[in-house]
Design an enzyme around this catalytic site. Structure first.
Site, PDB file in Angstrom:
ATOM      1  N   GLU A   1       1.121  -1.149   0.081  1.00 58.86           N
ATOM      2  CA  GLU A   1      -0.063  -0.008   0.119  1.00 58.86           C
ATOM      3  C   GLU A   1       1.086   1.301  -0.031  1.00 58.86           C
ATOM      4  OE1 GLU A   1      -1.721   2.753   3.115  1.00 58.86           O
ATOM      5  OE2 GLU A   1      -2.329   0.864   3.819  1.00 58.86           O
ATOM      6  N   HIS A   2       2.126   1.249   0.843  1.00 57.79           N
ATOM      7  CA  HIS A   2       2.759   2.579   0.825  1.00 57.79           C
ATOM      8  C   HIS A   2       3.570   2.547  -0.360  1.00 57.79           C
ATOM      9  CE1 HIS A   2       3.413   3.600   5.371  1.00 57.79           C
ATOM     10  NE2 HIS A   2       2.364   2.580   5.517  1.00 57.79           N
TER      11      HIS A   2
ATOM     12  N   GLU B   1       5.912   3.387  11.848  1.00 55.09           N
ATOM     13  CA  GLU B   1       4.465   3.187  12.047  1.00 55.09           C
ATOM     14  C   GLU B   1       4.191   2.163  12.767  1.00 55.09           C
ATOM     15  OE1 GLU B   1       0.455   2.672   9.301  1.00 55.09           O
ATOM     16  OE2 GLU B   1       2.231   2.815   8.365  1.00 55.09           O
TER      17      GLU B   1
END
Length: 465
Positions: A82-83, A159
């Site tokens: 996704e990143h 994160e």
């Protein structure tokens, strides 16, 4: 090289296979336009909800891939990917992507869940062609540069560290692990430090090629949109990338979308306790048990039950734990429904010394509901709360895009808002009593994070005895 032309019959046959299928679906949110769906050759679904009274559009692409599709060694790959899809394509650099959206005052983001991933942009209606071009380019043309993989690894590790520093968030990952064990659904969406460090560019790229096929994708747009225009521009973007068959397509154009997930999964973790020792000011606890899947008709009654137990300031747990006794600032109940199973949980954050009292109140209220159900007044109030929040939650184009995209991906159909409200309103006290006995009438499990003494840890185990 000279290309041999196809016969007229063969060309017409291919054209018949390449025709997109469009249908109008049950009505969208009250007071807005229609919901329409087109299935393009190659199996890509495009669904829109028209809201002609606004000037914005939210455009998103949903992928039928989440952390439950990962092997233990690939844990975190979906989120990592996704990143990386924001980090550049053959046509745009990462800066080009962000600068183009910023230049029109738009917003762009993505999120990864256990069963799906979504990428979206919210822009003015006049800038929708730009949003379509950028998001489609990201989904079909990511280059996944080795240097970006390494740079983003550090971002993802930060994160993970940020989540670990928030025990109120981390306790829900612990609860999933407690209930579902070392299974794809039980592992964290972000992965772990070890699994993220072990992921290579090649493994992530293979994962990308496997799961981002058009048959696994749903394109959704809501706002001031014209369905036919969205379909035309999405189709052009995917054909340009070679992700959909073009006008010269052969028989492979007949691909069909992948259907919703199915199956059944039993969760057998009654009475399990997982404690994580952290030097925090508060203890964070989740007491819970198996719930119902998102396909289970009992989900409507369980939603009403959860609202009455811990869904608002008038709920039983909020009144008993916070208002009457002042034992916690935050307490609530919630349900999580997956394709084949579900979870029901009660959360509270309080001082470690207060945990035994808080858990006793939670157990007492759960037992009381199992034995006596809800009162007619509680059912009426909870039905009203859920009905109101359902409609009010659809007041922006992002929420509308989320509803139609997730519905298509997870259920393969659209339920109109009126039908949803009818399902909620049809819940009776007897329905609540039945689902309370079935779901809450089992021995719960417990997940907790905090600086517990040996005596407090013993009390936590006794709380689920």
């Amino acid at each position: 090289m000279t290309r041999t032309p196809r016969t007229t019959t063969a060309r017409h046959s291919a054209e018949r296979r390449a025709v997109a299928r469009t249908q109008t679906l049950p009505g969208g949110a009250p007071g807005v336009g229609s919901v329409r769906k087109t299935v393009l050759p190659g199996g890509l679904r495009v669904i829109t909800e028209s809201v002609p009274t606004v000037r914005s559009v939210t455009f998103g692409i949903w992928a039928r891939v989440g952390s439950r599709d990962e092997t233990p060694a690939l844990n975190g790959a979906t989120h990592y990917l996704e990143h990386l899809l924001f980090k550049g394509t053959e046509r745009r650099s990462a800066l080009d992507i962000s600068a183009a959206v910023d230049a029109v005052g738009g917003e762009m983001n993505a999120f990864t869940a256990k069963e799906f991933t979504c990428y979206y942009a919210r822009v003015l209606d006049t800038d929708l062609p730009l949003a379509i071009d950028i998001v489609c380019d990201m989904l079909t043309g990511s280059v996944i540069e080795p240097s970006e993989v390494e740079a983003e690894r550090g971002v993802i590790l930060e994160e993970i560290a940020m989540t670990e520093d928030d025990p109120g968030d981390c306790v829900h990952d612990l609860f999933a692990s407690t209930m579902l064990g070392d299974s794809p659904l039980g592992r964290p969406v972000l992965g772990t430090v070890d699994t993220v460090n072990a992921l290579t560019r090649d493994r992530i790229a293979r994962f990308y090629r496997k799961h981002y096929d058009p048959t696994h994708l749903v394109v959704a747009a809501a706002g001031n949109v014209d369905h036919d225009t969205v379909v035309r521009e999405v189709r052009a973007a995917f054909e340009r990338a070679g992700a959909l068959p073009g006008p010269e397509a052969d028989g492979t154009a007949a691909a069909e979308p992948v259907g919703p997930r199915g199956g059944t999964r039993a969760i057998r973790t009654a009475g399990r306790v997982e404690l994580l020792d952290r030097h925090t000011e508060q203890a964070h606890v989740v007491l819970g048990m198996p719930g119902v899947s998102r396909n289970d008709e009992r989900r409507w009654a369980l939603g009403v039950l959860s609202a009455a137990l811990g869904g608002g300031m008038s709920s039983r747990l909020f009144q008993e734990i916070r208002e009457k006794r002042g034992l916690a600032y935050s307490t609530y109940s919630y349900t999580s429904g997956f394709a084949d199973c579900g979870l029901f949980g009660v959360y509270a954050g309080c001082r470690p010394s207060q945990v035994p009292d808080v858990l006793k109140i939670c157990r007492d209220e759960l037992d009381r509901v199992v034995q006596h159900g809800l009162t007619d007044e509680e059912v009426r109030r909870s039905v009203g709360q859920l009905s109101g929040s359902t409609v009010l939650g659809l007041e922006d184009t992002g929420a509308l895009m989320h509803r139609i995209g997730k519905s298509e991906l997870c259920w393969g159909e659209q339920m109109s808002v009126d039908d949803m409200l009818a399902k909620i309103s049809a819940v009776t006290p007897d329905d609540v009593r039945a689902v309370a006995r079935e779901v809450l009438g089992v021995r719960p499990s417990l997940s907790a994070i905090g600086p517990f003494t040996d005596r407090q840890a013993s009390c936590l185990h006794e709380a689920v005895a």
